[in-house]
Design an enzyme around this catalytic site. Structure first.
Site, PDB file in Angstrom:
ATOM      1  N   GLU A   7       1.146  -4.928   2.762  1.00 10.98           N
ATOM      2  CA  GLU A   7       2.312  -3.773   2.969  1.00 10.98           C
ATOM      3  C   GLU A   7       1.747  -2.738   1.999  1.00 10.98           C
ATOM      4  OE1 GLU A   7       4.894  -1.528   2.254  1.00 10.98           O
ATOM      5  OE2 GLU A   7       6.014  -2.862   1.090  1.00 10.98           O
TER       6      GLU A   7
ATOM      7  N   GLU B  46       0.065  10.489   0.112  1.00  7.10           N
ATOM      8  CA  GLU B  46       0.963   9.926  -0.632  1.00  7.10           C
ATOM      9  C   GLU B  46       1.042  10.298  -2.246  1.00  7.10           C
ATOM     10  OE1 GLU B  46       3.148   5.617  -0.532  1.00  7.10           O
ATOM     11  OE2 GLU B  46       1.010   5.618  -0.938  1.00  7.10           O
TER      12      GLU B  46
ATOM     13  N   GLY C 118       0.881  -2.797  -2.023  1.00  6.42           N
ATOM     14  CA  GLY C 118       0.076  -1.632  -2.970  1.00  6.42           C
ATOM     15  C   GLY C 118      -0.612  -0.446  -2.112  1.00  6.42           C
ATOM     16  N   SER C 119      -1.327   0.146  -2.888  1.00  9.64           N
ATOM     17  CA  SER C 119      -1.869   1.092  -2.092  1.00  9.64           C
ATOM     18  C   SER C 119      -2.783   1.008  -0.966  1.00  9.64           C
ATOM     19  CB  SER C 119      -2.822   2.190  -3.161  1.00  9.64           C
ATOM     20  OG  SER C 119      -4.094   1.252  -3.317  1.00  9.64           O
TER      21      SER C 119
ATOM     22  N   LYS D 236       1.048 -12.656  -9.136  1.00  9.03           N
ATOM     23  CA  LYS D 236       0.265 -11.826 -10.219  1.00  9.03           C
ATOM     24  C   LYS D 236       1.052 -10.526 -10.197  1.00  9.03           C
ATOM     25  CE  LYS D 236      -2.507  -8.539 -10.127  1.00  9.03           C
ATOM     26  NZ  LYS D 236      -1.701  -7.624 -11.104  1.00  9.03           N
TER      27      LYS D 236
ATOM     28  N   CYS E  46       7.514   3.391  -0.951  1.00  6.81           N
ATOM     29  CA  CYS E  46       6.294   3.409  -0.048  1.00  6.81           C
ATOM     30  C   CYS E  46       6.895   3.855   1.252  1.00  6.81           C
ATOM     31  CB  CYS E  46       5.454   2.029   0.114  1.00  6.81           C
ATOM     32  SG  CYS E  46       6.715   0.865   0.585  1.00  6.81           S
TER      33      CYS E  46
ATOM     34  N   ALA F  67      -6.429  -0.068  -2.126  1.00  7.06           N
ATOM     35  CA  ALA F  67      -6.522  -1.256  -2.600  1.00  7.06           C
ATOM     36  C   ALA F  67      -6.538  -2.240  -1.396  1.00  7.06           C
ATOM     37  CB  ALA F  67      -5.673  -1.639  -3.752  1.00  7.06           C
ATOM     38  N   GLY F  68      -5.761  -1.927  -0.617  1.00  8.20           N
ATOM     39  CA  GLY F  68      -5.453  -2.902   0.581  1.00  8.20           C
ATOM     40  C   GLY F  68      -6.571  -3.122   1.539  1.00  8.20           C
TER      41      GLY F  68
END
Length: 479
Positions: free
Chosen positions: A252, A384, A230-231, A178, A286, A234-235
């Site tokens: 990651e 971040e 991603g963030s 996705k 990142c 969200a992780g």
């Protein structure tokens, strides 16, 4: 002229989407529409997962030898390499990545990564015989984990996709990917390459969409493993869902990496490296070292040199080969970065930048920004920002520098700068981070990449990444 894709690549063919919704690709530099693709729906994910499961049971992929997988991956790499200029331009046009960088990373590095895993696949031993201390024998097999649901962000859409696709293919998995709605045109080109390479139907499918579609993929009953970049926010949500499902997951996530400048460092060398170490992709990386730790004895010198260097970086059209700092990837992301700059002005001393470049009326640009007199507890030093914003922090001695570097919820990247590389490596060993560079930074294809603490779980790249896409089976031979 805008490019409008009407179909989705699912199950080895271009198919009509299940809904009429569409995703527009917008230029980060001109704010013009570049094209559009269908927006995927849960029905499209269902179709892609079914095709992946069928590929693992009924296609040539299910019985392919390691050598046959390798050959298919090399064909895939050849087809991507043919499209390298278009891929680089598509990425730079969408998310603002300077074209020199997208050519090197999104195109060149991607092909190299796929070929690396193709070679690992060729020599892969899938079964070994182990003598048991009890006198019997056991066959230990490494088998594909199954269908992989992969979700990738917009900042490095192609290489971050391939960091999942390549080891998954080497392991013999099938994958449903996705892409982020901010970068969709590049995935069309990669899908065309997969078709040209004649990968078995269902081995890879692309279904673009937003967070809701990603959540549907993560929880899909036909998915055996999730791979996410991603963030950290969200992780955590994805990790919770996978924990409930007892589903393996690799994450990651974000970072707030530190560059430790030891008192004997070559300051000019560091300033020249800032575009790749601290402002890679205009800070939208990142692992960027956006906390600059400078010795108190050279602090003013460091601030002046970095400010002068950063203020001289050419900023503008990402398709211009002279551009070092491009725009932010979206209007919403620019607002996020600007909100952090506003906060920084209340916490520290603004040395350069801090606004929008007056000469660029169109595009989501933010001036490269440097703050001095930053305390490591400040918001701009702890959170971040994901933009071209640097915080320069003073330290007393080496132990203090290491303490400050480790005083973060993140642990993804980092660098140490010194004319004594052995000493720098000794300092690097004391840093709480998954990856650290000495006098530079570039992830190595042959080494595991990933973070600790809030920067994620698991590792990508290197031979270790393949293990995340395999499961073990032991067959006890009792007589």
């Amino acid at each position: 002229m805008a490019v409008n894709q009407e179909t989705l690549f699912i199950g080895g063919e271009w198919v009509q989407p299940a809904s009429s919704n569409r995703i527009q690709a917008i230029s980060a530099a001109t704010e013009e529409v570049l094209g559009s693709v269908p927006e995927g729906s849960p029905a499209d994910i269902d179709r892609a997962v079914d095709a992946a499961r069928n590929a693992l049971k009924n296609s040539a992929w299910a019985t392919a030898t390691p050598e046959e997988r390798s050959a298919a991956m090399h064909r895939f790499a050849d087809a991507i390499e043919k499209r390298a200029p278009q891929i680089a331009e598509a990425v730079s046009s969408q998310n603002g990545m300077p074209i020199i960088m997208s050519e090197q990373l999104e195109a060149g590095y991607t092909v190299g990564l796929l070929r690396y895993y193709a070679e690992l696949a060729k020599g892969m031993e899938l079964e070994e015989t182990r003598p048991s201390p009890l006198g019997s024998t056991t066959l230990v097999r490494r088998e594909p984990v199954g269908v992989v649901g992969a979700i990738v962000p917009w900042n490095f859409p192609v290489i971050l996709s391939m960091m999942k696709i390549a080891p998954a293919l080497a392991a013999g998995c099938a994958i449903v990917l996705k892409p982020s709605p901010e970068t969709v045109l590049d995935s069309v080109l990669i899908a065309e390459a997969a078709e040209e390479a004649q990968l078995p139907p269902g081995v890879i499918s692309w279904v673009p969409g937003g967070r809701e579609l990603g959540a549907y993929l993560v929880s899909h009953p036909g998915v055996n493993k999730v791979a996410f970049t991603g963030s950290s926010t969200a992780g955590r949500i994805i990790a919770q869902e996978c924990a409930k499902l007892l589903r393996p997951v690799s994450l990651e996530l974000g970072g707030k990496s530190a560059a430790i400048l030891l008192d004997d460092m070559d300051l000019n060398a560091f300033v020249q490296a800032v575009p790749s170490v601290s402002m890679l992709n205009s800070g939208m990386a990142c692992f960027s070292c956006t906390r600059i730790l400078a010795p108190a004895s050279r602090y003013n010198e460091v601030v002046e040199a970095i400010a002068a260097g950063v203020s001289s970086f050419p900023q503008g059209n990402p398709l211009d080969r002279n551009t070092v700092v491009g725009p932010m990837a979206s209007s919403a992301h620019r607002q996020r970065v600007e909100s952090y700059i506003a906060k920084g002005k209340t916490e520290a001393k603004l040395v350069t930048g801090g606004g929008r470049p007056a000469s660029l009326e169109k595009g989501w640009f933010v001036e490269p920004t440097v703050f001095a007199d930053v305390d490591n507890s400040a918001v701009i030093a702890q959170e971040e920002i994901f933009g071209p914003v640097l915080s320069i922090i003073s330290y007393k001695d080496e132990a203090d520098a290491i303490r400050i570097a480790n005083d973060s919820i993140y642990g993804l990247g980092g660098t140490v700068w010194s004319t004594d590389s052995e000493h720098a490596a000794a300092v690097a060993r004391q840093m709480e981070s998954g990856t650290i560079g000495v006098n530079g930074y570039m992830p190595d294809l042959n080494a595991p990449f990933g973070g600790v603490k809030a920067s994620g779980l698991g590792r990508e790249m290197g031979p270790e990444a393949i293990f995340a896409y395999q499961q073990y089976k032991s067959i006890y031979l009792m007589g």
